[in-house]
Design a protein around this motif. Sequence first.
Motif, PDB file in Angstrom:
ATOM      1  N   GLY A   5      48.320  40.813  44.445  1.00  0.00           N
ATOM      2  CA  GLY A   5      47.155  41.684  44.505  1.00  0.00           C
ATOM      3  C   GLY A   5      47.210  42.629  45.683  1.00  0.00           C
ATOM      4  O   GLY A   5      48.144  42.615  46.481  1.00  0.00           O
ATOM      5  N   ALA A   6      46.179  43.429  45.770  1.00  0.00           N
ATOM      6  CA  ALA A   6      46.061  44.389  46.872  1.00  0.00           C
ATOM      7  C   ALA A   6      46.103  43.655  48.201  1.00  0.00           C
ATOM      8  O   ALA A   6      45.645  42.525  48.323  1.00  0.00           O
ATOM      9  CB  ALA A   6      44.762  45.171  46.727  1.00  0.00           C
ATOM     10  N   GLY A   7      46.672  44.309  49.208  1.00  0.00           N
ATOM     11  CA  GLY A   7      46.730  43.728  50.544  1.00  0.00           C
ATOM     12  C   GLY A   7      47.740  42.616  50.685  1.00  0.00           C
ATOM     13  O   GLY A   7      47.740  41.883  51.666  1.00  0.00           O
ATOM     14  N   GLY A   8      48.629  42.432  49.693  1.00  0.00           N
ATOM     15  CA  GLY A   8      49.659  41.416  49.777  1.00  0.00           C
ATOM     16  C   GLY A   8      49.225  40.029  49.336  1.00  0.00           C
ATOM     17  O   GLY A   8      49.979  39.077  49.467  1.00  0.00           O
ATOM     18  N   ALA A   9      47.999  39.890  48.816  1.00  0.00           N
ATOM     19  CA  ALA A   9      47.549  38.585  48.326  1.00  0.00           C
ATOM     20  C   ALA A   9      48.404  38.180  47.131  1.00  0.00           C
ATOM     21  O   ALA A   9      48.811  39.013  46.336  1.00  0.00           O
ATOM     22  CB  ALA A   9      46.078  38.643  47.921  1.00  0.00           C
ATOM     23  N   LEU A  40      42.585  36.199  38.161  1.00  0.00           N
ATOM     24  CA  LEU A  40      42.444  36.168  36.709  1.00  0.00           C
ATOM     25  C   LEU A  40      41.453  35.078  36.350  1.00  0.00           C
ATOM     26  O   LEU A  40      41.446  34.026  36.981  1.00  0.00           O
ATOM     27  CB  LEU A  40      43.784  35.813  36.036  1.00  0.00           C
ATOM     28  N   THR A  41      40.638  35.316  35.324  1.00  0.00           N
ATOM     29  CA  THR A  41      39.729  34.285  34.836  1.00  0.00           C
ATOM     30  C   THR A  41      40.086  33.973  33.395  1.00  0.00           C
ATOM     31  O   THR A  41      40.265  34.895  32.583  1.00  0.00           O
ATOM     32  CB  THR A  41      38.262  34.739  34.950  1.00  0.00           C
ATOM     33  N   LEU A  42      40.220  32.694  33.077  1.00  0.00           N
ATOM     34  CA  LEU A  42      40.557  32.265  31.724  1.00  0.00           C
ATOM     35  C   LEU A  42      39.339  32.450  30.818  1.00  0.00           C
ATOM     36  O   LEU A  42      38.284  31.878  31.067  1.00  0.00           O
ATOM     37  CB  LEU A  42      41.009  30.804  31.723  1.00  0.00           C
ATOM     38  N   ILE A  43      39.490  33.274  29.791  1.00  0.00           N
ATOM     39  CA  ILE A  43      38.410  33.588  28.865  1.00  0.00           C
ATOM     40  C   ILE A  43      38.561  32.825  27.556  1.00  0.00           C
ATOM     41  O   ILE A  43      37.581  32.419  26.947  1.00  0.00           O
ATOM     42  CB  ILE A  43      38.385  35.116  28.570  1.00  0.00           C
ATOM     43  N   GLU A  44      39.805  32.609  27.120  1.00  0.00           N
ATOM     44  CA  GLU A  44      40.049  31.957  25.832  1.00  0.00           C
ATOM     45  C   GLU A  44      41.366  31.209  25.889  1.00  0.00           C
ATOM     46  O   GLU A  44      42.327  31.662  26.507  1.00  0.00           O
ATOM     47  CB  GLU A  44      40.105  33.028  24.734  1.00  0.00           C
ATOM     48  N   ASP A  45      41.412  30.048  25.235  1.00  0.00           N
ATOM     49  CA  ASP A  45      42.646  29.274  25.095  1.00  0.00           C
ATOM     50  C   ASP A  45      42.619  28.626  23.726  1.00  0.00           C
ATOM     51  O   ASP A  45      41.857  27.695  23.482  1.00  0.00           O
ATOM     52  CB  ASP A  45      42.744  28.220  26.197  1.00  0.00           C
ATOM     53  N   THR A  46      43.427  29.125  22.800  1.00  0.00           N
ATOM     54  CA  THR A  46      43.444  28.582  21.441  1.00  0.00           C
ATOM     55  C   THR A  46      44.490  27.481  21.281  1.00  0.00           C
ATOM     56  O   THR A  46      44.624  26.914  20.205  1.00  0.00           O
ATOM     57  CB  THR A  46      43.710  29.682  20.394  1.00  0.00           C
ATOM     58  N   SER A  47      45.239  27.200  22.343  1.00  0.00           N
ATOM     59  CA  SER A  47      46.294  26.185  22.260  1.00  0.00           C
ATOM     60  C   SER A  47      45.726  24.792  22.485  1.00  0.00           C
ATOM     61  O   SER A  47      44.603  24.634  22.952  1.00  0.00           O
ATOM     62  CB  SER A  47      47.371  26.459  23.311  1.00  0.00           C
ATOM     63  N   ASP A 122      49.291  30.479  19.070  1.00  0.00           N
ATOM     64  CA  ASP A 122      48.437  30.050  20.176  1.00  0.00           C
ATOM     65  C   ASP A 122      48.374  31.174  21.206  1.00  0.00           C
ATOM     66  O   ASP A 122      49.345  31.895  21.419  1.00  0.00           O
ATOM     67  CB  ASP A 122      48.992  28.790  20.850  1.00  0.00           C
ATOM     68  N   ARG A 123      47.216  31.292  21.859  1.00  0.00           N
ATOM     69  CA  ARG A 123      47.094  32.359  22.861  1.00  0.00           C
ATOM     70  C   ARG A 123      46.115  31.975  23.949  1.00  0.00           C
ATOM     71  O   ARG A 123      45.225  31.160  23.767  1.00  0.00           O
ATOM     72  CB  ARG A 123      46.692  33.661  22.213  1.00  0.00           C
ATOM     73  N   LEU A 124      46.335  32.622  25.083  1.00  0.00           N
ATOM     74  CA  LEU A 124      45.403  32.554  26.203  1.00  0.00           C
ATOM     75  C   LEU A 124      44.947  33.978  26.471  1.00  0.00           C
ATOM     76  O   LEU A 124      45.735  34.913  26.369  1.00  0.00           O
ATOM     77  CB  LEU A 124      46.087  32.013  27.460  1.00  0.00           C
ATOM     78  N   THR A 125      43.676  34.117  26.829  1.00  0.00           N
ATOM     79  CA  THR A 125      43.137  35.421  27.193  1.00  0.00           C
ATOM     80  C   THR A 125      42.564  35.296  28.590  1.00  0.00           C
ATOM     81  O   THR A 125      41.775  34.395  28.863  1.00  0.00           O
ATOM     82  CB  THR A 125      42.030  35.862  26.211  1.00  0.00           C
ATOM     83  N   PHE A 126      43.005  36.199  29.461  1.00  0.00           N
ATOM     84  CA  PHE A 126      42.516  36.243  30.838  1.00  0.00           C
ATOM     85  C   PHE A 126      41.798  37.558  31.079  1.00  0.00           C
ATOM     86  O   PHE A 126      42.196  38.594  30.561  1.00  0.00           O
ATOM     87  CB  PHE A 126      43.675  36.155  31.835  1.00  0.00           C
ATOM     88  N   ARG A 127      40.776  37.515  31.900  1.00  0.00           N
ATOM     89  CA  ARG A 127      40.154  38.729  32.427  1.00  0.00           C
ATOM     90  C   ARG A 127      40.803  38.995  33.781  1.00  0.00           C
ATOM     91  O   ARG A 127      40.950  38.086  34.598  1.00  0.00           O
ATOM     92  CB  ARG A 127      38.648  38.529  32.604  1.00  0.00           C
ATOM     93  N   ILE A 128      41.200  40.220  34.025  1.00  0.00           N
ATOM     94  CA  ILE A 128      41.777  40.588  35.319  1.00  0.00           C
ATOM     95  C   ILE A 128      40.623  40.905  36.260  1.00  0.00           C
ATOM     96  O   ILE A 128      39.786  41.750  35.964  1.00  0.00           O
ATOM     97  CB  ILE A 128      42.732  41.772  35.169  1.00  0.00           C
ATOM     98  N   ASP A 129      40.550  40.197  37.382  1.00  0.00           N
ATOM     99  CA  ASP A 129      39.420  40.297  38.301  1.00  0.00           C
ATOM    100  C   ASP A 129      39.654  41.208  39.502  1.00  0.00           C
ATOM    101  O   ASP A 129      38.733  41.415  40.295  1.00  0.00           O
ATOM    102  CB  ASP A 129      39.042  38.898  38.799  1.00  0.00           C
ATOM    103  N   ARG A 130      40.864  41.739  39.654  1.00  0.00           N
ATOM    104  CA  ARG A 130      41.160  42.634  40.784  1.00  0.00           C
ATOM    105  C   ARG A 130      42.425  43.401  40.448  1.00  0.00           C
ATOM    106  O   ARG A 130      43.158  43.034  39.544  1.00  0.00           O
ATOM    107  CB  ARG A 130      41.314  41.840  42.073  1.00  0.00           C
ATOM    108  N   ASP A 131      42.673  44.449  41.198  1.00  0.00           N
ATOM    109  CA  ASP A 131      43.929  45.165  41.017  1.00  0.00           C
ATOM    110  C   ASP A 131      45.066  44.203  41.323  1.00  0.00           C
ATOM    111  O   ASP A 131      45.023  43.478  42.331  1.00  0.00           O
ATOM    112  CB  ASP A 131      44.017  46.367  41.963  1.00  0.00           C
TER     113      ASP A 131
END
Length: 164
Positions: A5-9, A40-47, A122-131
Amino acid sequence: MRCCGAGGAVSRTRTTRARNMRLFPKIGQSICADDEEAMLTLIEDTSAGPHGLLVPPCDPTMYRLRGAGCAHASCHDNFHRALARKGIRLGRTPSSICLFQNIIVDEAGAVAIGVNTSKAGDRLTFRIDRDLVLVISACPNDVFKRPPLQPTDLEITIDTAEAG
């Protein structure tokens, strides 16, 4: 998969496990950075799961110690090569976020990689919470000849639609 992430995180699996009090986030929980913020936040996991945050990325030392030599491709090297193409250099390698990897912890606390339980579609869906820069590496590990290693194709979709 690993994140920068930004700032080297960078993504930090031990922070993620501690914050969520789980070995892998459940729906609504996040993959966290070393600055404690969500990446990242986990939104969906169909597995059927599970997924793993316990196994480090394979690296040249691991292959050398197992007799494969230092020139063997590795997740560690794939990660740094991908970042270098973006002009990013890190002095460390974040731990792996192993999607669809069946990490087993037995009653005695021993860790093993079990047979994968995911299936096609099967799939996972993540929301990106930062650059961030997201690096995904198909593990090149062909040294350990055991049934759990069943690499298959992985489809990655990035939806850039803005919320609102």
